[in-house]
Design a protein around this motif. Structure first.
Motif, PDB file in Angstrom:
ATOM      1  N   ARG A 136     -35.108   8.699  14.914  1.00 49.08           N
ATOM      2  CA  ARG A 136     -34.198   8.087  15.885  1.00 49.08           C
ATOM      3  C   ARG A 136     -32.999   9.002  16.145  1.00 49.08           C
ATOM      4  NH1 ARG A 136     -32.912   2.749  12.899  1.00 49.08           N
ATOM      5  NH2 ARG A 136     -33.690   3.977  11.140  1.00 49.08           N
ATOM      6  N   GLN A 137     -32.454   9.587  15.072  1.00 53.37           N
ATOM      7  CA  GLN A 137     -31.305  10.476  15.251  1.00 53.37           C
ATOM      8  C   GLN A 137     -31.703  11.740  16.003  1.00 53.37           C
ATOM      9  OE1 GLN A 137     -28.485  11.011  12.029  1.00 53.37           O
ATOM     10  NE2 GLN A 137     -28.375  13.213  12.430  1.00 53.37           N
ATOM     11  N   ALA A 138     -32.864  12.279  15.683  1.00 50.90           N
ATOM     12  CA  ALA A 138     -33.317  13.490  16.383  1.00 50.90           C
ATOM     13  C   ALA A 138     -33.492  13.224  17.877  1.00 50.90           C
ATOM     14  CB  ALA A 138     -34.622  13.983  15.767  1.00 50.90           C
ATOM     15  N   VAL A 139     -34.049  12.072  18.206  1.00 52.49           N
ATOM     16  CA  VAL A 139     -34.247  11.719  19.620  1.00 52.49           C
ATOM     17  C   VAL A 139     -32.898  11.597  20.326  1.00 52.49           C
ATOM     18  CG1 VAL A 139     -35.030   9.887  21.167  1.00 52.49           C
ATOM     19  CG2 VAL A 139     -36.487  10.627  19.266  1.00 52.49           C
ATOM     20  N   LEU A 140     -31.932  10.950  19.643  1.00 54.81           N
ATOM     21  CA  LEU A 140     -30.606  10.805  20.245  1.00 54.81           C
ATOM     22  C   LEU A 140     -29.892  12.149  20.352  1.00 54.81           C
ATOM     23  CD1 LEU A 140     -29.194   7.494  18.733  1.00 54.81           C
ATOM     24  CD2 LEU A 140     -29.867   7.938  21.086  1.00 54.81           C
ATOM     25  N   THR A 141     -30.057  12.991  19.345  1.00 56.73           N
ATOM     26  CA  THR A 141     -29.453  14.324  19.421  1.00 56.73           C
ATOM     27  C   THR A 141     -29.961  15.062  20.646  1.00 56.73           C
ATOM     28  OG1 THR A 141     -29.193  14.474  17.013  1.00 56.73           O
ATOM     29  CG2 THR A 141     -29.204  16.541  18.232  1.00 56.73           C
ATOM     30  N   ASN A 142     -31.265  15.031  20.854  1.00 57.00           N
ATOM     31  CA  ASN A 142     -31.837  15.693  22.038  1.00 57.00           C
ATOM     32  C   ASN A 142     -31.280  15.077  23.331  1.00 57.00           C
ATOM     33  OD1 ASN A 142     -33.373  17.371  20.441  1.00 57.00           O
ATOM     34  ND2 ASN A 142     -35.240  16.152  20.618  1.00 57.00           N
ATOM     35  N   ARG A 143     -31.145  13.764  23.325  1.00 57.48           N
ATOM     36  CA  ARG A 143     -30.630  13.074  24.526  1.00 57.48           C
ATOM     37  C   ARG A 143     -29.184  13.484  24.808  1.00 57.48           C
ATOM     38  NH1 ARG A 143     -30.283   6.445  24.967  1.00 57.48           N
ATOM     39  NH2 ARG A 143     -28.751   6.325  26.687  1.00 57.48           N
ATOM     40  N   TYR A 144     -28.355  13.473  23.761  1.00 60.18           N
ATOM     41  CA  TYR A 144     -26.943  13.803  23.960  1.00 60.18           C
ATOM     42  C   TYR A 144     -26.758  15.279  24.305  1.00 60.18           C
ATOM     43  CZ  TYR A 144     -26.132   9.244  21.708  1.00 60.18           C
ATOM     44  OH  TYR A 144     -26.131   7.911  21.388  1.00 60.18           O
ATOM     45  N   GLN A 145     -27.543  16.136  23.674  1.00 60.59           N
ATOM     46  CA  GLN A 145     -27.441  17.563  23.997  1.00 60.59           C
ATOM     47  C   GLN A 145     -27.842  17.812  25.457  1.00 60.59           C
ATOM     48  OE1 GLN A 145     -25.978  19.763  22.343  1.00 60.59           O
ATOM     49  NE2 GLN A 145     -26.525  19.896  20.176  1.00 60.59           N
ATOM     50  N   ALA A 146     -28.860  17.101  25.906  1.00 56.25           N
ATOM     51  CA  ALA A 146     -29.306  17.272  27.292  1.00 56.25           C
ATOM     52  C   ALA A 146     -28.259  16.780  28.286  1.00 56.25           C
ATOM     53  CB  ALA A 146     -30.611  16.534  27.512  1.00 56.25           C
ATOM     54  N   SER A 147     -27.401  15.863  27.826  1.00 55.54           N
ATOM     55  CA  SER A 147     -26.376  15.302  28.715  1.00 55.54           C
ATOM     56  C   SER A 147     -25.090  16.113  28.718  1.00 55.54           C
ATOM     57  CB  SER A 147     -26.050  13.868  28.283  1.00 55.54           C
ATOM     58  OG  SER A 147     -27.188  13.047  28.355  1.00 55.54           O
ATOM     59  N   SER A 148     -24.976  17.060  27.802  1.00 55.44           N
ATOM     60  CA  SER A 148     -23.719  17.782  27.643  1.00 55.44           C
ATOM     61  C   SER A 148     -23.742  19.108  28.400  1.00 55.44           C
ATOM     62  CB  SER A 148     -23.456  18.052  26.155  1.00 55.44           C
ATOM     63  OG  SER A 148     -22.241  18.730  25.980  1.00 55.44           O
TER      64      SER A 148
ATOM     65  N   TYR B 119     -24.295   6.489  15.960  1.00 59.77           N
ATOM     66  CA  TYR B 119     -25.228   5.839  15.038  1.00 59.77           C
ATOM     67  C   TYR B 119     -26.593   5.792  15.704  1.00 59.77           C
ATOM     68  CZ  TYR B 119     -20.932   4.164  12.839  1.00 59.77           C
ATOM     69  OH  TYR B 119     -19.707   4.091  12.227  1.00 59.77           O
ATOM     70  N   SER B 120     -27.630   6.005  14.917  1.00 58.64           N
ATOM     71  CA  SER B 120     -28.971   5.885  15.491  1.00 58.64           C
ATOM     72  C   SER B 120     -29.607   4.540  15.150  1.00 58.64           C
ATOM     73  CB  SER B 120     -29.869   7.026  15.012  1.00 58.64           C
ATOM     74  OG  SER B 120     -30.036   7.010  13.612  1.00 58.64           O
ATOM     75  N   ASN B 121     -28.829   3.656  14.508  1.00 66.01           N
ATOM     76  CA  ASN B 121     -29.358   2.323  14.203  1.00 66.01           C
ATOM     77  C   ASN B 121     -28.667   1.248  15.032  1.00 66.01           C
ATOM     78  OD1 ASN B 121     -26.873   2.330  12.973  1.00 66.01           O
ATOM     79  ND2 ASN B 121     -27.560   1.489  11.018  1.00 66.01           N
ATOM     80  N   LYS B 122     -27.985   1.672  16.105  1.00 62.36           N
ATOM     81  CA  LYS B 122     -27.334   0.704  16.987  1.00 62.36           C
ATOM     82  C   LYS B 122     -28.087   0.605  18.314  1.00 62.36           C
ATOM     83  CE  LYS B 122     -22.704   0.733  15.000  1.00 62.36           C
ATOM     84  NZ  LYS B 122     -21.242   0.820  15.257  1.00 62.36           N
ATOM     85  N   ASP B 123     -27.631  -0.336  19.132  1.00 63.53           N
ATOM     86  CA  ASP B 123     -28.386  -0.663  20.354  1.00 63.53           C
ATOM     87  C   ASP B 123     -28.108   0.313  21.489  1.00 63.53           C
ATOM     88  OD1 ASP B 123     -25.860  -1.333  21.218  1.00 63.53           O
ATOM     89  OD2 ASP B 123     -26.190  -3.497  21.133  1.00 63.53           O
ATOM     90  N   GLU B 124     -28.771   0.056  22.596  1.00 64.16           N
ATOM     91  CA  GLU B 124     -28.675   0.939  23.760  1.00 64.16           C
ATOM     92  C   GLU B 124     -27.254   0.966  24.325  1.00 64.16           C
ATOM     93  OE1 GLU B 124     -29.825   3.585  26.793  1.00 64.16           O
ATOM     94  OE2 GLU B 124     -30.779   3.023  24.887  1.00 64.16           O
ATOM     95  N   ALA B 125     -26.520  -0.127  24.174  1.00 61.13           N
ATOM     96  CA  ALA B 125     -25.144  -0.148  24.680  1.00 61.13           C
ATOM     97  C   ALA B 125     -24.304   0.901  23.956  1.00 61.13           C
ATOM     98  CB  ALA B 125     -24.535  -1.535  24.509  1.00 61.13           C
ATOM     99  N   HIS B 126     -24.485   1.001  22.668  1.00 61.21           N
ATOM    100  CA  HIS B 126     -23.767   2.026  21.897  1.00 61.21           C
ATOM    101  C   HIS B 126     -24.203   3.416  22.347  1.00 61.21           C
ATOM    102  CE1 HIS B 126     -22.321   4.487  18.548  1.00 61.21           C
ATOM    103  NE2 HIS B 126     -23.559   4.919  18.409  1.00 61.21           N
TER     104      HIS B 126
END
Length: 996
Positions: free
Chosen positions: A118-130, A86-93
């Protein structure tokens, strides 16, 4: 080797994380539907269709094999999982999700609620971590907006199911594909391929294209093709068919008690077609189907017989296979976390969606692998298939999402253009007794009654653009019916929230009211919600017309109002059955009348980005104190593509200008009141181009004007004086009204109301005519614009017809055209707050001129003159201009012949330098009224108060500009609105916006 291949990801400390997918949101509530099944055998179509996702290149094979060989067993198993985020949840999620990516090497993420950036930013973050690029998915059946805020919403499948033009459905898919691609999404879990044949289905309903397998197959195919043309993988669901269930698989395990033959004939029909046409992936539903899986309460999603034997072997499906969310009770009640994931993989699924416990699930599958319950060949089959699709998605060359202009890209105006076309083709007429639709006669009293609990503003506003429509309400049904007695037709709008999971049913009270209103009135029922809501209506006997508009969006409301008044015809077909009275595929075609409609600029080949430049020009005029406010309208080829209001009534910013407000249109009065009446008399051969003025009005027989001919008079080529300030002769030395001519109170002798508490002598009309008759003519015959022409024509019209001009215009034009906001002396009908003031008069009437005509001569004629006096708004003026553009026809009613229009729109003295038609301005030169960018056939008029109405036949354009530039007073510097060419610059923008 791994770093060389992937160049992505970093590892951090392993933590035990659980992602709960129990929030996988429900997607509908109870539905009621009849069955109308077409039993035609499945016929393969489009044999030559390209299947871009079902072939592998050598480069792809090498990439997949190399990557697979480099993976550990944990990394291979991780690829099987797609987790919820979810891109509407907190940093813990976010950290928890990221650790599942880095620690457990999950292969994909499905995003639910949140926002696009928000979702695009998280997508980039998760892709960079994978380490291995991730699949990104979304459950966006009607677009990203199903899950992401601030994105575009397309109609539900049920709405699309009413559309007969499948190319439009493919365009929806293309748009969805473009948006998903822009968001870095690879899978959209759409289309829904369920055939909604159960009237009590609580979960599919509006998500289905309908109850006919043919309709569902064709619409789902079109949506799939559109999405996949953009490189996005479509996921058909919910295999083998969730359309005939009476329970919700989110809450329990639904049972489908059909034979194999029936399932093969009906439920599997659209799957076969889409498989044949290249569907990339399938989602298997959590269903109990004893004929396919005899083990009691065994979900299809966990059934080897269904997933492997039926789907893969018998039907030959080669694409990716997803489970439905494993946290749903339809699956999780059968087996617990970890066990359910293992069972799903053993059944033959490739991707395990929304596991409840990723670490436990991986452990269970790894143990089964180590125990040879899962073979290397079985694991490789799914993992390699996943990697193949990652290559096809371009993840071998992954690049992050660019968030610049993301919002504007996802909400481009072209989407509205498509949305208009979708609803124009979807809105369905089910009943039309006595051909009540479309409403042809606008000279009747029409009421609107609202039912339902949602917004109706766009519908009511659009209805009122066609004619007077009165909203009638009362808390008591008996009192309501008493109020409705004075109306000829009652439009009932049933408006429910445009949300798939809301209650869309009529309340018992609403059902009672509907029947009571229908007993006593001619009723048009318009349903802005799912068609199943009609099932609760006990009888349609007293309801003359029934329209299904499907959804309560703004565009649905606008389009439905257009249909009611005939700007468009009805094209939709009901995708489901409503009892036996309205079987599936019911849809009555209605007539199209030549009335103005509404659409997005792109649908008339105009660029909305160019048109948006009008805003800056309007603001320039307001900021420069050229006018406090204005209305601008643009129509092309019979459809309004731009209508906006700017600024305020006055510079104190107290009242904003709205589209329905009235302006004094000054000299445009000539063109929309006096002139069309004269054209009718010409059409009736009561006057011709050579008729002399003394023949028209014997009053002029003994004057120097007796030999002026009709053609010269209307071309302003008769030598008449431009104007005379008649009012000055009625004032004292202090410019105050003389008692000889004025009274504060009306009487038979002083009946001409000039302003508040100011009445002119009744007989002063004779004085005005005598002054005109006695004025000298120009020594040389040349062009001279004169108000006298139309003052004279008013007298002519009233004498020939024995009716007052205001009555003639109402009876002959305004009433039947629906120009209910167009009239002389508007304070007789409208509140002063909806009328823009024209001037603070300190030289004649000594008061704010608001609701009284600005022109002094017109005021001295009681506000009704041939040359001025009309108040109107841009929409109403556009109707008259469209009548002219259509050469005398509007609403399928002919007012005068095309030949008559052509005669009046001809420049009879162009060779002498007179750039005018008969009553129309055509001045296109440097000193003319236009931007010099319109065609020679264009025509129109301007008004002293800051108005312009222009039509261009060659481009099918109507342009209206209304303002009160004379408020608070005419500038000492002169007409700055004209000097700065504000109206002309807007006209340039309009011409420049034409694409072809």
């Amino acid at each position: 080797m791994k770093n060389q291949l992937l160049k992505i990801g970093s590892t951090i400390v392993v933590l035990f994380i659980m992602i709960n997918c129990a929030n996988y949101k429900k997607t509908n509530i109870s539905e009621k539907v009849g069955i109308a099944e077409n039993n035609k055998k499945y016929i393969r179509k489009n044999k030559n269709i390209q299947k871009p996702f079902l072939t592998d290149s050598e480069t792809e094979k090498e990439w997949v094999d190399r990557l697979y060989r480099s993976m550990t067993i944990d990394e291979k198993i991780g690829q099987l999982f797609m987790i919820a985020a979810y891109s509407n949840k907190d940093e813990a999620h976010q950290k928890a999700t990221e650790k599942l990516v880095t620690d457990y090497k999950v292969g994909g993420i499905i995003f639910f609620q949140g926002g696009p950036v928000r979702q695009a930013v998280l997508t980039n973050r998760y892709q960079a971590s994978s380490k291995t690029p991730l699949f990104i998915a979304i459950d966006g059946e009607w677009g990203l907006s199903m899950r992401i805020d601030s994105t575009y919403r397309y109609p539900w499948n049920m709405t699309l199911g009413a559309i007969q033009d499948v190319d439009l459905i493919e365009k929806v898919g293309q748009n969805m594909g473009e948006e998903n691609k822009r968001m870095g999404i690879h899978f959209n879990f759409a289309p829904v391929i369920d055939i909604n044949t159960n009237p009590n289905n609580p979960i599919i309903g509006n998500r289905s294209f309908g109850e006919s397998k043919i309709n569902v197959a064709n619409k789902a195919s079109a949506l799939m093709k559109g999405q996949q043309s953009q490189g996005i993988f479509s996921t058909g669901k919910h295999f083998p068919g969730h359309g005939d269930t009476s329970t919700d698989s989110h809450k329990t395990l639904p049972t489908v008690n059909f034979s194999k033959k029936r399932i093969n004939l009906v439920e599997l029909y659209p799957y076969k077609q889409l498989f044949d046409e290249g569907l990339a992936s399938v989602m298997v539903g959590h269903l109990n189907i004893p004929s396919l899986e005899p083990t009691e309460n065994h979900p299809t999603s966990l059934s080897y017989k269904v997933v492997t034997k039926l789907l893969q072997r018998k039907l030959g499906f080669k694409g990716l296979i997803f489970t439905d969310a494993l946290g749903m009770k339809g699956a999780s009640n059968f087996k617990g976390p970890g066990e359910v994931d293992l069972a799903a993989f053993l059944a033959g699924n490739d991707i395990l969606l929304c596991p409840e416990n990723v670490p436990l699930a991986i452990e269970k599958i790894k143990n089964a692998y180590n125990e040879n319950t899962i073979t290397e060949k079985r694991l490789a089959r799914s993992v390699k298939k996943i990697l193949h699709y990652k290559f096809k998605a371009g993840l071998n060359k992954y690049s992050p999402i660019d968030t610049k202009n993301l919002y504007s890209d996802l909400n481009a105006s072209k989407k509205d253009a498509l949305q208009y076309r979708l609803y124009e083709n979807a809105v369905t007429v089910l009943q039309n007794k006595q051909d009540l639709l479309p409403i042809k006669n606008l000279n009747q009293k029409i009421a609107y009654v609202k039912l339902g609990d949602s917004d109706n503003s766009s519908f009511l506003t659009t209805l009122k653009k066609y004619t007077d429509v009165t909203e009638v309400a009362d808390a008591n049904i008996e009192q309501l019916n008493i109020k409705l007695k004075e109306f000829n037709t009652v439009i009932i709008g049933f408006h429910k929230k445009d949300k798939a999971w809301e209650n869309h049913e009529f309340s018992p009270t609403e059902l009672t009211w509907l029947q009571e209103i229908a007993k006593h009135n001619n009723v048009i029922l318009d349903l802005f919600t799912k068609p199943y809501s009609l099932l609760s209506i006990p009888t349609f006997e007293n309801i003359e017309s029934v329209i299904v508009s499907y959804q309560n969006s703004d565009i649905a409301q606008i389009v439905s109002a257009e249909l009611i008044f005939g700007a468009i015809e009805a094209r939709g077909k009901l995708p489901v059955s409503i009892h036996s009275i309205f079987p599936a595929n019911t849809g009555i075609t209605t007539a199209k009348l030549d009335r103005l409609g509404f659409t997005a600029p792109e649908n008339q080949d105009m660029d909305p980005t160019v048109l948006s430049k009008i805003d800056a020009i309007a603001q320039k005029a307001i900021d420069g104190k050229m006018t406090p406010g204005m209305q601008v309208l643009v129509a092309r080829k019979g459809q309004v593509v731009f209508q906006k209001s700017y600024g305020h009534h006055t510079y104190d910013n107290a009242i904003k200008v709205s589209n329905s407000d009235l302006y004094d249109v000054a000299s445009i009065s000539k063109m929309i009141s006096t002139l069309p009446n004269v054209m009718q008399l010409y059409d009736q051969k009561k006057v011709d181009l050579d008729t002399r003025l003394e023949t028209m009005l014997p009053y002029f027989s003994n004057t120097n004007k007796k030999d002026i001919i009709f053609k010269d008079l209307l071309s302003h080529y008769a030598g008449l004086k431009a104007w005379i300030p008649f009012y000055k002769a009625t004032l004292d030395s202090n410019n105050k009204p003389l008692e000889k001519y004025y009274r504060k109170n009306a009487s038979s002798e002083f009946s001409l109301k000039v302003a508040d508490n100011l009445f002119l002598r009744t007989d002063y009309q004779d004085t005005i005519m005598k002054i005109i008759a006695d004025t000298p003519l120009a020594a040389k015959k040349e062009y001279r614009y004169s108000d006298f022409t139309f003052i004279i024509l008013k007298e002519y019209l009233e004498q020939v017809t024995n009716k007052k001009l205001e009555v003639l215009s109402q009876e002959n034009f305004f009433n039947s055209l629906g120009m209910n906001n167009t009239l002389y002396n508007p304070l007789q009908k409208f509140d002063i707050t909806v009328i823009a003031p024209s001037e603070v008069d300190n030289y004649f009437r000594h008061q704010v001129v608001q609701g009284y005509v600005h022109d002094m001569a017109a005021a001295m004629q009681g506000g009704v003159a041939g040359h001025a006096g009309i108040f109107s708004n841009a929409m109403d003026v556009a109707k008259m201009m469209q009548l002219y553009l259509q050469k005398g026809s509007y609403g399928n009613q002919r007012y005068f012949s095309a030949a008559t229009f052509d005669t009046f729109n001809t420049c009879h003295f162009c060779s002498e330098g007179v750039e005018r038609g008969l009553g129309f301005d055509k001045r296109l030169g440097p000193d003319g009224s236009t931007c010099q960018c319109t065609s020679p056939s264009s025509f129109g008029h301007t008004g002293f108060t800051g108005d312009m109405a222009w039509a261009d036949p060659e481009n099918g354009l109507v342009y209206i500009f209304l303002s009160n530039r004379t408020y608070p007073e005419v500038s000492e510097l002169g007409n700055t609105l004209a000097k700065e060419k504000i109206r002309e610059d807007i006209q340039k923008i309009i011409q420049q916006s034409i694409i072809k």
